[in-house]
Every structure is written in C-alpha cells, then in structure tokens.
Design an enzyme around this catalytic site. Structure first.
Site, PDB file in Angstrom:
ATOM      1  CD  GLU A 196      -8.985  -1.163   3.990  1.00 38.63           C
ATOM      2  OE1 GLU A 196      -8.720  -0.846   5.171  1.00 38.63           O
ATOM      3  OE2 GLU A 196      -9.048  -0.349   3.069  1.00 38.63           O
TER       4      GLU A 196
ATOM      5  NE  ARG B 187      -6.025   1.712  -0.124  1.00 41.45           N
ATOM      6  CZ  ARG B 187      -5.952   2.895   0.469  1.00 41.45           C
ATOM      7  NH1 ARG B 187      -4.827   3.314   0.983  1.00 41.45           N
ATOM      8  NH2 ARG B 187      -7.005   3.656   0.539  1.00 41.45           N
TER       9      ARG B 187
ATOM     10  CG  HIS C 126     -12.945   3.545   3.291  1.00 40.05           C
ATOM     11  ND1 HIS C 126     -13.612   4.436   4.084  1.00 40.05           N
ATOM     12  CD2 HIS C 126     -11.632   3.765   3.502  1.00 40.05           C
ATOM     13  CE1 HIS C 126     -12.734   5.189   4.739  1.00 40.05           C
ATOM     14  NE2 HIS C 126     -11.531   4.800   4.393  1.00 40.05           N
TER      15      HIS C 126
ATOM     16  CG  ASN D   9      -1.783   1.163   1.374  1.00 36.29           C
ATOM     17  OD1 ASN D   9      -1.721   2.085   0.560  1.00 36.29           O
ATOM     18  ND2 ASN D   9      -2.614   1.171   2.390  1.00 36.29           N
TER      19      ASN D   9
ATOM     20  NE  ARG E  39     -10.044  12.827   3.375  1.00 34.27           N
ATOM     21  CZ  ARG E  39      -9.784  11.516   3.424  1.00 34.27           C
ATOM     22  NH1 ARG E  39     -10.683  10.676   3.923  1.00 34.27           N
ATOM     23  NH2 ARG E  39      -8.653  11.043   2.965  1.00 34.27           N
TER      24      ARG E  39
END
Ligand code: ADP
Length: 412
Positions: A396, A99, A189, A7, A250
């Site tokens: 993940e 990823r 996601h 990743n 965010r």
C-alpha cells in the site's frame, strides 16, 4: 522524487521513504529507502527506524502526540548518523503521501491536499471517528512542519470501492437512512486491492478493463473484493471494517440482533458490545488464545487444540463462501489473488480455502503452493485450473507514493 509516506493511527505512526517517479513506475524500479514506526504515542513510545541496507535502530522515549512523532521521524532522517541513500536532510523529501481511512462518497480517487480537501476529510470524521482524526493530525503536522509549498497527497482506503453499484453498496434498511446519514457499504483496504489488481495486469500485460479477478487481503484485518473490468464491484467490509470475513479480532458478518442480546445477557452497553466485536472476537474470540494466525496454526499442529482448529476452519469456510458468492456476482473470474500476511505466507490456509472448489474450476498445485511464500509472487494453481490462483504481495505504501507522484505530474 523522494516521497515520505505517512500512516497515522490513534497511537501509532508508520512511515516509509520511497524513491519514485513516472519513469521508475514504468520500469517498476521505484525503491524503498527507509521505513519505521512509532507505537504507543501519548505515553512511553517505542521507536523503530530502519534505513535500507542497515540494521533497525530501536529506542524508547515519551512522545506526546502525532506532531512530536513526526518530528522524531524527521530528526532521524536528517541526522548525520542515519545513512539513507541520496538523502542528507529534509530538503531531500519532495512530497508527502498520507493514508486516509475514510473518504466517504466525496473522494473516489487520490487528491492533492488543499483547504477544501482538508474540510472534506474533516466531514468524514463522523463516518470514521476512530481513524480520520488521527489521519487529520498527520496531515496538519506535516503541513505545519514542511509548509504549504511542499505537495502532499491523500490516498483513501475507501476510494477504490466507490465504483460499487448501488445494488452492492446499499443495505436493505429504510432508504432514508442512507439519504440522511450516508449509511451504506464503503469498503476498506481499497489501496491494497487496487495495488494487487494493478500488479496483476502489469505482470500479465493486460489492459485495465480486462481485469476480472477476486482479490483477498488477509492480514490482521481481512477483506475480499470482486474486481470486474478493472473496477471494484463488491467488497466484504461495509459501513465499517467490522463486516465480512473473520479477522484477527473482528467477528465479521453476524446477525445484528446478537448485539442487543449480548448487551442484555452480559450487562454491556452498546459501546462495550461494539468493542467486543471489534477487539475480542474473530480468531482470538473463537480460539481464546491469540489473534495471530501463525501462532494459531502452530497451536493446532503442536497440541491439537480444538478451538485453535475451529478458528482456522471457520476463517477458511467464511472466505470460501465469499469466493463462491463473488464468482456468482461477477459471472466468474479469471483469477483469485491472495495477499496480506496470511495470504502471502500460509500455503495451509490457501489450500483449505480452495478445498472442494473444483466445481468452480479451481485446482491447486500443492508443490507450487508450498513454494509461493515469503513474498514470492506467482501462480500456484494447477495447469488445468480454469480459474488461476495467484499470490501477489501487497504494498500500500508504494501505491501511496506512486499516486503522490502521479498527482503532482497531473496524470491522475
Ligand atoms: P496487517 O493487517 O497488520 O498489515 P499482516 O498483513 O502483516 O498484518 O498480517 C498479519 C497476519 O499474517 C498475522 O495473523 C500473522 O500471523 C499472519 N502470518 C504471517 N506469516 C504467516 C505464516 N507463515 N503462516 C500463517 N500466518 C502468517
């Protein structure tokens, strides 16, 4: 088969080495052998490597780019001092899974990497200028290092949400902007939401098309997905990961007219306002203290800080509104599933989110809620609750490794 899962971010690289195969997937017997991360790539980097069953090894040294970071990981894996079960050198790595953040409309599932796929990912750079270039560098570094003979797969954050109907993915702006620039909701996601839904149906032994659930990924980034008949039919992140729930830094949803107003009043450029919404808003922006939910809860409890409390309340209120709207969008759900650092660990947040939702058939069992933390998967709603409430730890990296193996075996 041992799969190296990568990743790659703009200044970081995370990896896991996972032993998996079709048989291991069936038996849920796949295992992580090692993991680690390198931060601050491009300067004085910090390296943390950990073989399963051993203490983490930490070091610091200058690392120029993703390629050098990958070299450092491989050097550690191949070193005589590193004791990873069944791995003595690089020849024991049989595949790499990456990823990739944005797959646009081109990639609706994971793929084995070839020149065409690389071009496709490059085409999506425009949609994810912060993420896809780093992902590309990781893909290219691994290709150069391992050679083209070693199978490599790309697993996209957006792919699972490609089943959204146009009513859910189109914004109410002039349609030609979608045609010309592909402005639409993509959602992110996806690997996490897909993994959670998969675990749910595996544990409950139900077929994919019977999965009608709402999944919540609450980590530093947060998103919610409506999964109907096994497919994602709506999700809260949009054209970028900025939309939707309140997150660590965010803002999530807001009136787009605020952007110009901020620029005017604060003398900012659009780019600066965009940074403010992505990096200085959310829990951090409201509290003025931290983006970290655990610290925020401690602050609210220990010193009764008003803005820390407010940040927590706004965070939970936004999630509750989304759950209500997704129940409406999908004609009810069988379960709501919490995941991510906050969703897997905070009984307080879960209970605040579900407060006052008995109208929808959601009732928690407080004792069960308190027990289901630190990776303990299971149901924590009351026996009478019409909609079950679960926590399922996300993984993940495991899904990326499994997809890689399944692609090589030709079963996806
Ligand atoms: P990422 O999205 O970076 O993968 P994680 O899924 O690890 O992040 O989630 C990080 C968030 O989870 C942080 O806000 C952290 O404070 C929060 N968290 C972890 N443990 C707890 C806890 N026990 N209570 C509340 N929040 C927690």
């Amino acid at each position: 088969m041992n799969v190296l899962v990568l990743n790659c971010g703009s200044s970081s690289l995370k990896f896991q080495l996972i032993s998996t195969s079709l048989e291991q997937i069936d038996a849920r017997a796949d295992r992580r052998l090692a993991r680690g991360h390198i931060e601050r790539i491009g300067g004085a980097a910090l390296l943390t490597f950990e073989a399963e069953g051993s203490e983490p090894v930490r070091s610091a040294r200058p690392i120029r780019d993703i390629r050098s970071a990958l070299d450092a990981v491989l050097q550690w894996i191949g070193s005589e001092e590193t004791k990873i079960e069944g791995v003595t050198g690089l020849a024991d790595i049989q595949a790499v899974g990456h990823r990739v953040v944005h797959g646009g409309e081109k990639f609706s599932k994971s793929v084995l990497i070839d020149d065409d796929v690389l071009r496709g990912i490059e085409d999506c750079i425009e949609l994810a200028p912060l993420h896809n270039p780093a992902n590309m560098q990781g893909l290219q570094a691994a290709r150069t290092t391992f050679g083209r003979g070693l199978p490599q797969a790309a697993v996209f954050d957006t792919a699972f949400h490609q089943t959204l109907p146009d009513t859910a993915y189109l914004y109410a702006i002039p349609y030609q902007l979608y045609r010309r620039h592909k402005i639409r909701r993509y959602g992110f996601h996806g690997t996490s939401h897909r993994y959670i839904a998969y675990q749910y149906r595996t544990i409950n032994n139900i077929p994919r098309h019977d999965v009608n659930v709402i999944t919540l990924h609450l980590g530093n980034g947060c998103s919610i997905a409506a999964i109907k008949g096994g497919d994602s039919v709506d999700t809260s992140m949009g054209f970028t990961p900025l939309e939707g729930l309140v997150m660590g830094t965010r803002s999530g949803d807001l009136d787009p007219a605020i952007v110009e107003f901020i620029c005017d009043k604060e003398g900012m450029t659009i780019h600066e306002a965009d940074l403010l919404l992505n990096k200085a808003s959310g829990l951090l922006g409201i509290s003025g203290l931290t983006h970290d939910m655990r610290e925020l809860i401690a602050e609210a409890e220990e010193s009764g800080d008003r803005r820390a409390r407010l940040a927590i309340e706004i965070f939970c209120y936004r999630i509750r509104k989304y759950i209500g709207s997704y129940l409406a969008a999908m004609n009810g759900a069988d379960a709501i599933i919490f995941s991510g650092g906050i969703g897997e660990n905070s009984a307080l947040i879960r209970s605040k989110v579900c407060e006052g939702m008995s109208w929808a058939g959601i009732e928690l069992d407080d004792a069960r809620n308190a027990e289901h933390i630190r990776g303990r998967e299971g149901v924590f709603s009351s026996d009478d609750s019409r909609v079950k409430v679960w926590t399922i730890p996300t993984n993940e990296e495991l899904l990326i490794a499994r997809d890689t193996v399944r692609l090589i075996a030709g079963v996806i």
